[in-house]
Design a protein around this motif. Sequence first.
Motif, PDB file in Angstrom:
ATOM      1  N   MET A 169       0.904  -1.095  -0.070  1.00 28.76           N
ATOM      2  CA  MET A 169      -0.044  -0.037   0.117  1.00 28.76           C
ATOM      3  C   MET A 169       1.043   1.247  -0.075  1.00 28.76           C
ATOM      4  O   MET A 169       2.062   1.333   0.699  1.00 28.76           O
ATOM      5  CB  MET A 169      -0.894  -0.051   1.038  1.00 28.76           C
ATOM      6  N   TYR A 170       0.428   2.249  -0.818  1.00 23.49           N
ATOM      7  CA  TYR A 170       1.230   3.596  -0.970  1.00 23.49           C
ATOM      8  C   TYR A 170       1.089   4.414   0.422  1.00 23.49           C
ATOM      9  O   TYR A 170      -0.141   4.254   0.767  1.00 23.49           O
ATOM     10  CB  TYR A 170       1.026   4.223  -2.286  1.00 23.49           C
ATOM     11  N   SER A 171       2.014   5.042   0.700  1.00 22.75           N
ATOM     12  CA  SER A 171       1.690   6.105   1.752  1.00 22.75           C
ATOM     13  C   SER A 171       1.461   7.411   0.837  1.00 22.75           C
ATOM     14  O   SER A 171       1.707   7.461  -0.232  1.00 22.75           O
ATOM     15  CB  SER A 171       2.869   6.208   2.399  1.00 22.75           C
ATOM     16  N   ALA A 172       0.973   8.371   1.758  1.00 25.33           N
ATOM     17  CA  ALA A 172       0.623   9.627   1.097  1.00 25.33           C
ATOM     18  C   ALA A 172       2.098  10.445   0.723  1.00 25.33           C
ATOM     19  O   ALA A 172       1.916  11.067  -0.316  1.00 25.33           O
ATOM     20  CB  ALA A 172      -0.213  10.622   1.830  1.00 25.33           C
ATOM     21  N   HIS A 173       2.775  10.109   1.269  1.00 22.44           N
ATOM     22  CA  HIS A 173       4.401  10.683   0.991  1.00 22.44           C
ATOM     23  C   HIS A 173       4.688  10.093  -0.297  1.00 22.44           C
ATOM     24  O   HIS A 173       5.114  10.778  -1.217  1.00 22.44           O
ATOM     25  CB  HIS A 173       5.338  10.421   2.061  1.00 22.44           C
ATOM     26  N   GLN A 174       4.652   8.704  -0.643  1.00 23.46           N
ATOM     27  CA  GLN A 174       5.117   8.001  -1.664  1.00 23.46           C
ATOM     28  C   GLN A 174       4.269   8.643  -3.050  1.00 23.46           C
ATOM     29  O   GLN A 174       4.904   8.825  -4.070  1.00 23.46           O
ATOM     30  CB  GLN A 174       5.160   6.575  -1.594  1.00 23.46           C
ATOM     31  N   THR A 175       3.153   8.871  -2.736  1.00 21.18           N
ATOM     32  CA  THR A 175       2.178   9.433  -3.702  1.00 21.18           C
ATOM     33  C   THR A 175       2.550  10.735  -4.011  1.00 21.18           C
ATOM     34  O   THR A 175       2.578  10.880  -5.393  1.00 21.18           O
ATOM     35  CB  THR A 175       0.638   9.135  -3.293  1.00 21.18           C
ATOM     36  N   ALA A 176       2.675  11.327  -3.105  1.00 23.41           N
ATOM     37  CA  ALA A 176       3.297  12.977  -3.393  1.00 23.41           C
ATOM     38  C   ALA A 176       4.679  12.880  -4.073  1.00 23.41           C
ATOM     39  O   ALA A 176       4.564  13.764  -5.153  1.00 23.41           O
ATOM     40  CB  ALA A 176       3.267  13.727  -2.083  1.00 23.41           C
ATOM     41  N   LEU A 177       5.366  11.885  -3.660  1.00 23.89           N
ATOM     42  CA  LEU A 177       6.749  12.056  -4.704  1.00 23.89           C
ATOM     43  C   LEU A 177       6.608  11.408  -6.022  1.00 23.89           C
ATOM     44  O   LEU A 177       7.131  12.045  -6.984  1.00 23.89           O
ATOM     45  CB  LEU A 177       7.733  11.013  -4.013  1.00 23.89           C
ATOM     46  N   GLU A 178       5.737  10.576  -6.263  1.00 18.85           N
ATOM     47  CA  GLU A 178       5.350  10.365  -7.668  1.00 18.85           C
ATOM     48  C   GLU A 178       4.586  11.238  -8.524  1.00 18.85           C
ATOM     49  O   GLU A 178       5.070  11.418  -9.486  1.00 18.85           O
ATOM     50  CB  GLU A 178       4.384   8.957  -7.532  1.00 18.85           C
ATOM     51  N   THR A 179       3.873  11.952  -7.659  1.00 23.60           N
ATOM     52  CA  THR A 179       3.137  13.068  -8.392  1.00 23.60           C
ATOM     53  C   THR A 179       4.221  14.051  -8.785  1.00 23.60           C
ATOM     54  O   THR A 179       4.263  14.807 -10.168  1.00 23.60           O
ATOM     55  CB  THR A 179       2.221  13.677  -7.820  1.00 23.60           C
ATOM     56  N   LYS A 180       5.034  14.466  -7.773  1.00 24.51           N
ATOM     57  CA  LYS A 180       6.219  15.241  -7.996  1.00 24.51           C
ATOM     58  C   LYS A 180       7.092  15.017  -9.230  1.00 24.51           C
ATOM     59  O   LYS A 180       7.386  15.579 -10.103  1.00 24.51           O
ATOM     60  CB  LYS A 180       6.958  15.784  -6.842  1.00 24.51           C
ATOM     61  N   HIS A 181       7.470  13.696  -9.242  1.00 23.96           N
ATOM     62  CA  HIS A 181       8.042  13.342 -10.163  1.00 23.96           C
ATOM     63  C   HIS A 181       7.539  13.307 -11.564  1.00 23.96           C
ATOM     64  O   HIS A 181       8.312  13.877 -12.613  1.00 23.96           O
ATOM     65  CB  HIS A 181       8.546  11.688 -10.006  1.00 23.96           C
ATOM     66  N   ALA A 182       6.250  13.025 -11.709  1.00 24.28           N
ATOM     67  CA  ALA A 182       5.479  13.198 -12.937  1.00 24.28           C
ATOM     68  C   ALA A 182       5.478  14.571 -13.484  1.00 24.28           C
ATOM     69  O   ALA A 182       5.749  14.929 -14.624  1.00 24.28           O
ATOM     70  CB  ALA A 182       4.359  12.556 -12.874  1.00 24.28           C
ATOM     71  N   ASN A 183       5.523  15.552 -12.342  1.00 25.62           N
ATOM     72  CA  ASN A 183       5.354  16.915 -12.955  1.00 25.62           C
ATOM     73  C   ASN A 183       6.623  17.279 -13.448  1.00 25.62           C
ATOM     74  O   ASN A 183       6.753  18.248 -14.332  1.00 25.62           O
ATOM     75  CB  ASN A 183       4.602  17.961 -11.665  1.00 25.62           C
ATOM     76  N   LEU A 184       7.656  16.946 -12.783  1.00 26.37           N
ATOM     77  CA  LEU A 184       8.907  17.466 -13.302  1.00 26.37           C
ATOM     78  C   LEU A 184       9.163  16.879 -14.478  1.00 26.37           C
ATOM     79  O   LEU A 184       9.792  17.338 -15.380  1.00 26.37           O
ATOM     80  CB  LEU A 184      10.178  16.855 -12.296  1.00 26.37           C
ATOM     81  N   ASP A 185       8.912  15.660 -14.911  1.00 23.61           N
ATOM     82  CA  ASP A 185       9.049  15.076 -16.145  1.00 23.61           C
ATOM     83  C   ASP A 185       8.337  15.795 -17.131  1.00 23.61           C
ATOM     84  O   ASP A 185       8.874  16.074 -18.319  1.00 23.61           O
ATOM     85  CB  ASP A 185       8.482  13.553 -16.286  1.00 23.61           C
ATOM     86  N   GLN A 186       7.179  16.621 -16.916  1.00 24.64           N
ATOM     87  CA  GLN A 186       6.365  17.069 -17.877  1.00 24.64           C
ATOM     88  C   GLN A 186       7.041  18.425 -18.101  1.00 24.64           C
ATOM     89  O   GLN A 186       6.961  19.031 -19.143  1.00 24.64           O
ATOM     90  CB  GLN A 186       4.807  17.281 -17.351  1.00 24.64           C
ATOM     91  N   ARG A 187       7.522  18.896 -16.854  1.00 30.91           N
ATOM     92  CA  ARG A 187       8.150  20.394 -17.178  1.00 30.91           C
ATOM     93  C   ARG A 187       9.396  20.240 -18.186  1.00 30.91           C
ATOM     94  O   ARG A 187       9.888  21.157 -18.837  1.00 30.91           O
ATOM     95  CB  ARG A 187       8.568  21.096 -15.846  1.00 30.91           C
ATOM     96  N   ILE A 188      10.265  19.104 -17.757  1.00 32.50           N
ATOM     97  CA  ILE A 188      11.547  18.869 -18.730  1.00 32.50           C
ATOM     98  C   ILE A 188      10.964  18.581 -20.159  1.00 32.50           C
ATOM     99  O   ILE A 188      11.671  19.478 -21.196  1.00 32.50           O
ATOM    100  CB  ILE A 188      12.133  17.525 -18.123  1.00 32.50           C
TER     101      ILE A 188
END
Length: 51
Positions: free
Chosen positions: A1-20
């Motif tokens: 099960m994912y924690s809220a922190h891990q989900t937030a990190l995955e979202t941040k990673h995806a956002n950075l990927d999009q910005r790149i």
Amino acid sequence: MYSAHQTALETKHANLDQRISDELHRPLPNQTVLAELKKQKLRVKEELTTA
């Protein structure tokens, strides 16, 4: 099960990927911005693998 922190990190990673991606598709990509975004993305990825 994912924690809220891990989900937030995955979202941040995806956002950075999009910005790149957005920066790379500009007529004149800013290499300084790209380097900083890639560093941030790597830090997030490292944190994800240790979480």
